[in-house]
Design an enzyme around this catalytic site. Structure first.
Site, PDB file in Angstrom:
ATOM      1  CG  ASP A  37      -0.518  -0.122   2.522  1.00  0.00           C
ATOM      2  OD1 ASP A  37       0.681  -0.416   2.689  1.00  0.00           O
ATOM      3  OD2 ASP A  37      -1.308   0.061   3.479  1.00  0.00           O
ATOM      4  N   GLY A 122      -2.769  -6.176  18.757  1.00  0.00           N
ATOM      5  CA  GLY A 122      -1.456  -6.690  18.348  1.00  0.00           C
ATOM      6  C   GLY A 122      -1.546  -7.955  17.519  1.00  0.00           C
ATOM      7  CB  ALA A 123      -4.237 -10.040  16.509  1.00  0.00           C
ATOM      8  N   GLY A 124      -2.558  -7.949  14.237  1.00  0.00           N
ATOM      9  CA  GLY A 124      -2.494  -7.651  12.809  1.00  0.00           C
ATOM     10  C   GLY A 124      -3.869  -7.513  12.180  1.00  0.00           C
ATOM     11  CB  SER A 126      -6.597  -3.018  11.194  1.00  0.00           C
ATOM     12  OG  SER A 126      -6.050  -1.866  10.685  1.00  0.00           O
ATOM     13  CB  SER A 127      -6.695  -3.038  17.326  1.00  0.00           C
ATOM     14  OG  SER A 127      -5.287  -2.976  17.377  1.00  0.00           O
ATOM     15  CD  GLU A 160      -1.746   3.537  12.450  1.00  0.00           C
ATOM     16  OE1 GLU A 160      -2.993   3.577  12.548  1.00  0.00           O
ATOM     17  OE2 GLU A 160      -1.087   2.506  12.619  1.00  0.00           O
ATOM     18  CG  ASP A 172      -4.409  -1.348   8.105  1.00  0.00           C
ATOM     19  OD1 ASP A 172      -4.491  -2.168   7.170  1.00  0.00           O
ATOM     20  OD2 ASP A 172      -3.495  -1.358   8.937  1.00  0.00           O
ATOM     21  CE1 TYR A 221       3.619  -2.001   7.963  1.00  0.00           C
ATOM     22  CE2 TYR A 221       4.595   0.183   8.104  1.00  0.00           C
ATOM     23  CZ  TYR A 221       3.661  -0.673   7.559  1.00  0.00           C
ATOM     24  OH  TYR A 221       2.793  -0.224   6.604  1.00  0.00           O
TER      25      TYR A 221
END
Ligand code: GLA
Length: 391
Positions: A37, A122-124, A126-127, A160, A172, A221
Site C-alpha cells: 500500500d 497486536g494481532a495484525g 488493525s485495532s 497514525e 487499513d 515495519y
C-alpha cells in the site's frame, strides 16, 4: 445492535450523564496484497466482525475527554491548545485523530467520549485503524462536518503516521471506513479506486491468531519500509517511467540489482510480484476459481517469508499446518507481519474440522493455543441509531 454497542451506549450515559451519539468501525483482514500500500500498490482486504464503538456527547468547557473501557482510563485534552504530543498508549490514536482533524481546520466543541472495542490487540487485524475511524466519525458529528469516507480514511492515516508515529499505508483506514458487507475490496492505493468483489458461498475466511504479538509502531515495519523506499528510489532514478514500485516490472528491478542492497532488492521483488498476485487473485475471484486463489495466497506467504522476511517461525508453522488440511484452499500471514494472524480460505463444509485440527496441531507443534475466528466481510464505519440499528 451488538453487546458492545449496547454496553457503550448505556455506560456512556451513566458515566457522563448524557446520551451519546454512537459510531462503530470494524477491524479488517487482508486476503492478499501485503506491504504494497505505501508504494501505491494493490491490496485486497475485507472488514470483519470485530468492532470499536465510540459514543460522544457535548461538554461546555472546550475540553476533549476520552474514556477507554478496555483500559479503564480517562484522558483529557484542551482542544484549542492541542499540539502533537504523543504519550504512548491507546490515547494517541484518539488524540491523534483530533489533532489530524484540527490540521484541516475541523475543530469540534468540547466533548466526552467513551470508547470500547472487541478487536484483538497486536494481532495484525488493525485495532488501531478501527479506533481511529470510530473516533473520527464521532468527532466529525460533534463538529457538524460530513466528509466522504475516503477523506475520513486519509485523515486517520495522517493521525497514525504523524501523531502516533507508525509509517503505515492507507489500506487499513480505507477498508475500515469503507468496507461493504459480503464483499472483499480490491483497492488501488495510488488512485484510491476500488472494486467490490463477492466471495463465493462455498468458502469461509478463517483467521487464526498465532498469539505472537506484533507492533507496527516500533521496529521491523519501519525498517522494511526504509529498505523498500531505498530500492524504489534507485528504480525511480534509473528506470524512466517508474515513479512508484507499482510501475516497475521484475525486469526493471533485475536491471538495478547491483545498485541496491540485497535486502532492498528482495523487499522490492516481494512487492512487485505481490501486485501481480493481487490482480490474478481478482480474476480468480471473479471466475470463482478458488483453487487458483488459494495457490496465489500460498505464493504470497512464501514471498512474505523469503523476500520480505516479515514472517516468524510460529506463523510459518501455522500456515504449513493449515495448508495440509482438507478443504483449505490457501493460507498466509496477514497484516504487517512479524507475528499476528494468518488468513485461511476454507471450504464452508470443512471449516469446523479445519479449526479443530489447526488448533490441535499448532498447540502440539509450538505449545501455544491459537485463537480461530470464522469471518465474513462486514460493513465499514456505521452510525448507530439512538434505539438500535444503523442510522
Ligand atoms: C499494516 C499497515 C498497512 C499495511 C500492512 C501491510 O497493517 O497499517 O498500511 O502496510 O501493515 O500490508
Amino acid at each position: 445492535m451488538t453487546a458492545v454497542e449496547t454496553r457503550v451506549r448505556l455506560s456512556h450515559a451513566e458515566r457522563f450523564g448524557a446520551e451519546g451519539k454512537t459510531y462503530s468501525a470494524p477491524a479488517r483482514v487482508n486476503l492478499i496484497g501485503e506491504h504494497t500500500d505505501y508504494t501505491g500498490g494493490l491490496v485486497m482486504p475485507m472488514a470483519i466482525g470485530f468492532r470499536t464503538v465510540a459514543s460522544i456527547s457535548p461538554r461546555g468547557d472546550g475540553q476533549a475527554v476520552f474514556y477507554s473501557a478496555n483500559y479503564k482510563e480517562f484522558r483529557k485534552f484542551d482542544i484549542a491548545s492541542l499540539g502533537k504530543a504523543p504519550a504512548g498508549g491507546w490515547v494517541d490514536y484518539a488524540a491523534g485523530v483530533l489533532w489530524s482533524l484540527k490540521q484541516d481546520g475541523i475543530s469540534p466543541g468540547g466533548f466526552d467520549m467513551s470508547i470500547e472495542g472487541d478487536v484483538p490487540l497486536g494481532a495484525g487485524l488493525s485495532s488501531s485503524a478501527s479506533v481511529e475511524v470510530a473516533v473520527a466519525m464521532a468527532i466529525l458529528s460533534r463538529a457538524g462536518v460530513n466528509l466522504p469516507l475516503e477523506k475520513v480514511a486519509t485523515l486517520c492515516r495522517r493521525a497514525e503516521n504523524e501523531y502516533v508515529g507508525a509509517k503505515s499505508g492507507i489500506m487499513d483506514q480505507f477498508i475500515v471506513a469503507g468496507g461493504v458487507e459480503h464483499r472483499a475490496m480490491m483497492l488501488d492505493c495510488r488512485s484510491l479506486n476500488f472494486d467490490l468483489l463477492p466471495l463465493p458461498a462455498e468458502v469461509r475466511v478463517v483467521i487464526a491468531n498465532s498469539m505472537v504479538k506484533h507492533a507496527v509502531a516500533t521496529g521491523e515495519y519501519g525498517n522494511r519500509r526504509d529498505e523498500v523506499e531505498a530500492g524504489q528510489a534507485v528504480l525511480r532514478r534509473e528506470r524512466p517511467g517508474v515513479e512508484l514500485l507499482r510501475d516497475a516490472a521484475v525486469a526493471d528491478l533485475e536491471a538495478c540489482r547491483d545498485k541496491m542492497s540485497a535486502e532492498s532488492f528482495a523487499r522490492c521483488r516481494h512487492i512487485i510480484t505481490e501486485n501481480a498476485r493481487v490482480l490474478a487473485a481478482r480474476e480468480a475471484l471473479l471466475s470463482g476459481d478458488m483453487e487458483q486463489f488459494g495457490d496465489l495466497m500460498i505464493a504470497a506467504h512464501a514471498s512474505m517469508r523469503d523476500d520480505f522476511a516479515a514472517s516468524c517461525a510460529e506463523v510459518d508453522v501455522l500456515v504449513e499446518i493449515a495448508n495440509r488440511q482438507q478443504g483449505c484452499f490457501g493460507a498466509r500471514i496477514t497484516g504487517g507481519g512479524f507475528g499476528g494472524c494468518t488468513v485461511n480460505v476454507v471450504k464452508t463444509e470443512s471449516v469446523e474440522k479445519f479449526v479443530e485440527q489447526v488448533k490441535h496441531e499448532y498447540e502440539h507443534a509450538v505449545g501455544i493455543k491459537a485463537d480461530c475466528f470464522v469471518s465474513s466481510p462486514s460493513d465499514g464505519a456505521l452510525a448507530l441509531a439512538a434505539k438500535g440499528g444503523a442510522a
